[in-house]
Design a protein around this motif. Structure first.
Motif, PDB file in Angstrom:
ATOM      1  N   LYS A 153      31.365  44.780  48.118  1.00 19.61           N
ATOM      2  CA  LYS A 153      32.155  43.623  48.079  1.00 19.61           C
ATOM      3  C   LYS A 153      33.337  44.024  47.699  1.00 19.61           C
ATOM      4  O   LYS A 153      33.764  45.046  46.886  1.00 19.61           O
ATOM      5  CB  LYS A 153      31.546  42.827  46.668  1.00 19.61           C
ATOM      6  CG  LYS A 153      30.190  42.117  47.212  1.00 19.61           C
ATOM      7  CD  LYS A 153      29.934  41.283  45.746  1.00 19.61           C
ATOM      8  CE  LYS A 153      29.480  42.009  44.533  1.00 19.61           C
ATOM      9  NZ  LYS A 153      28.978  41.258  43.577  1.00 19.61           N
ATOM     10  N   THR A 154      34.496  43.573  48.201  1.00 16.90           N
ATOM     11  CA  THR A 154      35.770  43.703  48.056  1.00 16.90           C
ATOM     12  C   THR A 154      36.355  42.190  47.850  1.00 16.90           C
ATOM     13  O   THR A 154      35.834  41.404  47.710  1.00 16.90           O
ATOM     14  CB  THR A 154      36.423  44.433  49.254  1.00 16.90           C
ATOM     15  OG1 THR A 154      36.271  43.642  50.366  1.00 16.90           O
ATOM     16  CG2 THR A 154      35.894  45.899  49.509  1.00 16.90           C
ATOM     17  N   THR A 155      37.817  42.088  47.917  1.00 12.74           N
ATOM     18  CA  THR A 155      38.490  41.273  47.654  1.00 12.74           C
ATOM     19  C   THR A 155      39.100  40.611  48.954  1.00 12.74           C
ATOM     20  O   THR A 155      39.525  41.666  49.700  1.00 12.74           O
ATOM     21  CB  THR A 155      39.459  41.055  46.396  1.00 12.74           C
ATOM     22  OG1 THR A 155      40.430  42.104  46.765  1.00 12.74           O
ATOM     23  CG2 THR A 155      38.754  41.263  45.192  1.00 12.74           C
ATOM     24  N   GLU A 175      32.581  45.552  37.922  1.00 13.66           N
ATOM     25  CA  GLU A 175      31.849  45.940  38.870  1.00 13.66           C
ATOM     26  C   GLU A 175      32.471  45.962  40.309  1.00 13.66           C
ATOM     27  O   GLU A 175      32.311  46.871  41.281  1.00 13.66           O
ATOM     28  CB  GLU A 175      30.424  45.073  39.029  1.00 13.66           C
ATOM     29  CG  GLU A 175      29.471  45.328  37.693  1.00 13.66           C
ATOM     30  CD  GLU A 175      28.288  44.667  37.794  1.00 13.66           C
ATOM     31  OE1 GLU A 175      28.107  43.673  38.856  1.00 13.66           O
ATOM     32  OE2 GLU A 175      27.483  44.706  36.796  1.00 13.66           O
ATOM     33  N   LEU A 176      33.270  45.001  40.507  1.00 13.53           N
ATOM     34  CA  LEU A 176      33.975  44.876  41.736  1.00 13.53           C
ATOM     35  C   LEU A 176      35.032  45.908  42.033  1.00 13.53           C
ATOM     36  O   LEU A 176      34.948  46.264  42.714  1.00 13.53           O
ATOM     37  CB  LEU A 176      34.680  43.332  41.545  1.00 13.53           C
ATOM     38  CG  LEU A 176      35.840  43.067  43.060  1.00 13.53           C
ATOM     39  CD1 LEU A 176      34.678  42.970  44.147  1.00 13.53           C
ATOM     40  CD2 LEU A 176      36.306  41.540  42.833  1.00 13.53           C
ATOM     41  N   LEU A 227      35.958  36.792  47.554  1.00 11.97           N
ATOM     42  CA  LEU A 227      35.118  38.031  47.585  1.00 11.97           C
ATOM     43  C   LEU A 227      34.991  38.076  49.312  1.00 11.97           C
ATOM     44  O   LEU A 227      34.887  37.102  49.948  1.00 11.97           O
ATOM     45  CB  LEU A 227      33.846  37.994  47.033  1.00 11.97           C
ATOM     46  CG  LEU A 227      34.113  37.975  45.425  1.00 11.97           C
ATOM     47  CD1 LEU A 227      32.667  38.138  44.871  1.00 11.97           C
ATOM     48  CD2 LEU A 227      34.911  39.049  44.827  1.00 11.97           C
ATOM     49  N   LYS A 249      31.639  41.123  35.830  1.00 10.16           N
ATOM     50  CA  LYS A 249      31.647  40.996  37.420  1.00 10.16           C
ATOM     51  C   LYS A 249      33.217  41.660  37.854  1.00 10.16           C
ATOM     52  O   LYS A 249      32.823  42.429  39.105  1.00 10.16           O
ATOM     53  CB  LYS A 249      31.659  39.532  37.461  1.00 10.16           C
ATOM     54  CG  LYS A 249      30.227  39.053  37.424  1.00 10.16           C
ATOM     55  CD  LYS A 249      30.106  37.812  38.014  1.00 10.16           C
ATOM     56  CE  LYS A 249      28.873  36.935  37.642  1.00 10.16           C
ATOM     57  NZ  LYS A 249      28.610  35.439  38.240  1.00 10.16           N
ATOM     58  N   GLU A 250      34.318  41.560  37.359  1.00  8.94           N
ATOM     59  CA  GLU A 250      35.355  42.149  37.499  1.00  8.94           C
ATOM     60  C   GLU A 250      35.262  43.477  37.640  1.00  8.94           C
ATOM     61  O   GLU A 250      35.744  44.375  38.622  1.00  8.94           O
ATOM     62  CB  GLU A 250      36.629  41.476  36.601  1.00  8.94           C
ATOM     63  CG  GLU A 250      37.955  42.003  37.015  1.00  8.94           C
ATOM     64  CD  GLU A 250      38.999  41.539  36.662  1.00  8.94           C
ATOM     65  OE1 GLU A 250      40.251  41.618  36.569  1.00  8.94           O
ATOM     66  OE2 GLU A 250      38.807  41.014  35.134  1.00  8.94           O
ATOM     67  N   ASP A 308      42.917  43.580  45.733  1.00  9.11           N
ATOM     68  CA  ASP A 308      42.039  45.107  45.478  1.00  9.11           C
ATOM     69  C   ASP A 308      42.830  45.778  44.520  1.00  9.11           C
ATOM     70  O   ASP A 308      42.493  46.427  43.417  1.00  9.11           O
ATOM     71  CB  ASP A 308      41.820  45.735  46.742  1.00  9.11           C
ATOM     72  CG  ASP A 308      41.086  45.253  47.727  1.00  9.11           C
ATOM     73  OD1 ASP A 308      40.369  44.064  47.177  1.00  9.11           O
ATOM     74  OD2 ASP A 308      40.462  45.763  48.441  1.00  9.11           O
ATOM     75  N   TYR A 316      26.381  47.416  43.977  1.00  8.51           N
ATOM     76  CA  TYR A 316      27.930  46.966  44.170  1.00  8.51           C
ATOM     77  C   TYR A 316      28.047  46.190  45.496  1.00  8.51           C
ATOM     78  O   TYR A 316      29.172  45.579  45.823  1.00  8.51           O
ATOM     79  CB  TYR A 316      28.675  47.806  43.883  1.00  8.51           C
ATOM     80  CG  TYR A 316      28.615  48.674  42.778  1.00  8.51           C
ATOM     81  CD1 TYR A 316      29.164  48.385  41.627  1.00  8.51           C
ATOM     82  CD2 TYR A 316      28.261  49.885  42.721  1.00  8.51           C
ATOM     83  CE1 TYR A 316      29.175  48.659  40.237  1.00  8.51           C
ATOM     84  CE2 TYR A 316      28.206  50.767  41.531  1.00  8.51           C
ATOM     85  CZ  TYR A 316      28.633  50.070  40.369  1.00  8.51           C
ATOM     86  OH  TYR A 316      28.562  50.849  39.032  1.00  8.51           O
TER      87      TYR A 316
END
Length: 268
Positions: A78-80, A164-165, A53, A161-162, A85, A266
């Motif tokens: 939050k991003t990756t 929401e991400l 993250l 969680k995935e 993404d 988020y």
């Protein structure tokens, strides 16, 4: 006596040979199993790394209801790291589209179509191809072969969680086209009018004909009815935002309370 002893010794020798053969076979099987297990484990260089993250920030303009500039607000979600993404957002989008399907499409097979119980003509002597029913799929009015049946499409699992991400990434990608209005509370009173929504969008520097998602914090019947006739304006409560909405929209309008809620929900 001597012959019995000789026989016993011969049997014992054969047993020892058999035991040694079985132990060798077992050793070979264990070695082969260990080699197979090690081959099935991918080396560290080829393993898919876990989604790491990161945090992305952007400045979003804030305006008052009459269109006056009121500074900026920071969108920090939050991003990756890397190129994850698109993968995360795609999974959530597919999940939303599957959940939206009603799955009510249905057809009848030849056994379910009414009629066709009588053989239309005799088996032989007519010169025609034999037929057992008028409801065969080869005839008009007959059953359907491999047609759709009612199905529940909402069975694709995605972790909370995935999900929401993915929503956070989709919102962050629209930061350049986002605007924050300080508040809409008490601004829409009286009879619902479409013009009141279009005037608000124009006053905030937005195009009422563009695809717009308005994210607000509390339900407002007058606002919802006023925007009902706008084909390119979708209203979403802050906890109802979807990836599909963000991908569809060309511009996003947040109320300030909804914007703060999104940052808290988020954000990092």
């Amino acid at each position: 006596g001597t012959s019995a002893v000789a026989t016993a010794r011969a049997v014992a020798g054969r047993l020892r040979v058999a035991v040694s053969y079985l132990s060798d076979a077992m050793k070979f099987a264990l070695v082969a199993l260990a080699a197979t297990a090690s081959a099935l484990v991918a080396p560290a260089s080829l393993r898919r790394p876990a989604t790491a993250l990161a945090v992305a920030t952007a400045e979003v303009p804030v305006k008052s209801f009459d269109g006056a500039d009121a500074g900026t607000a920071t969108l920090s979600l939050k991003t990756t790291k890397g190129e994850k993404d698109m993968y995360v957002v795609h999974r959530k989008y597919v999940n939303e589209r599957r959940n939206a399907r009603q799955g009510t499409a249905s057809t009848k097979t030849r056994a379910e179509v009414r009629g066709g119980g009588r053989k239309p003509f005799k088996q032989k002597g007519t010169g025609r191809a034999r037929q057992g029913s008028t409801r065969t799929p080869l005839k008009p009015g007959g059953g359907v072969v491999f047609g759709p049946k009612p199905k529940d499409w909402a069975n694709k699992k995605i972790n909370r969680k995935e999900a929401e991400l993915a929503i956070g990434i989709a919102i962050q990608n629209k930061a350049a086209r986002a605007t924050v209005v300080d508040s809409l509370a008490g601004k829409f009173v009286g009879a619902p009018k479409t013009k009141s929504v279009t005037s608000m969008l124009s006053g905030l520097g937005l195009d009422a004909d563009e695809k717009t998602v308005l994210v607000y914090d509390t339900e407002d019947d007058v606002l919802e009815k006023s925007a009902a006739n706008l084909p390119n304006c979708e209203l979403r409560l802050q906890d109802e935002i979807t990836v599909s909405d963000m991908l569809w929209a060309n511009q996003v309008l947040f109320t300030k309370p909804a914007f703060d809620w999104v940052n808290e929900r988020y954000g990092a």
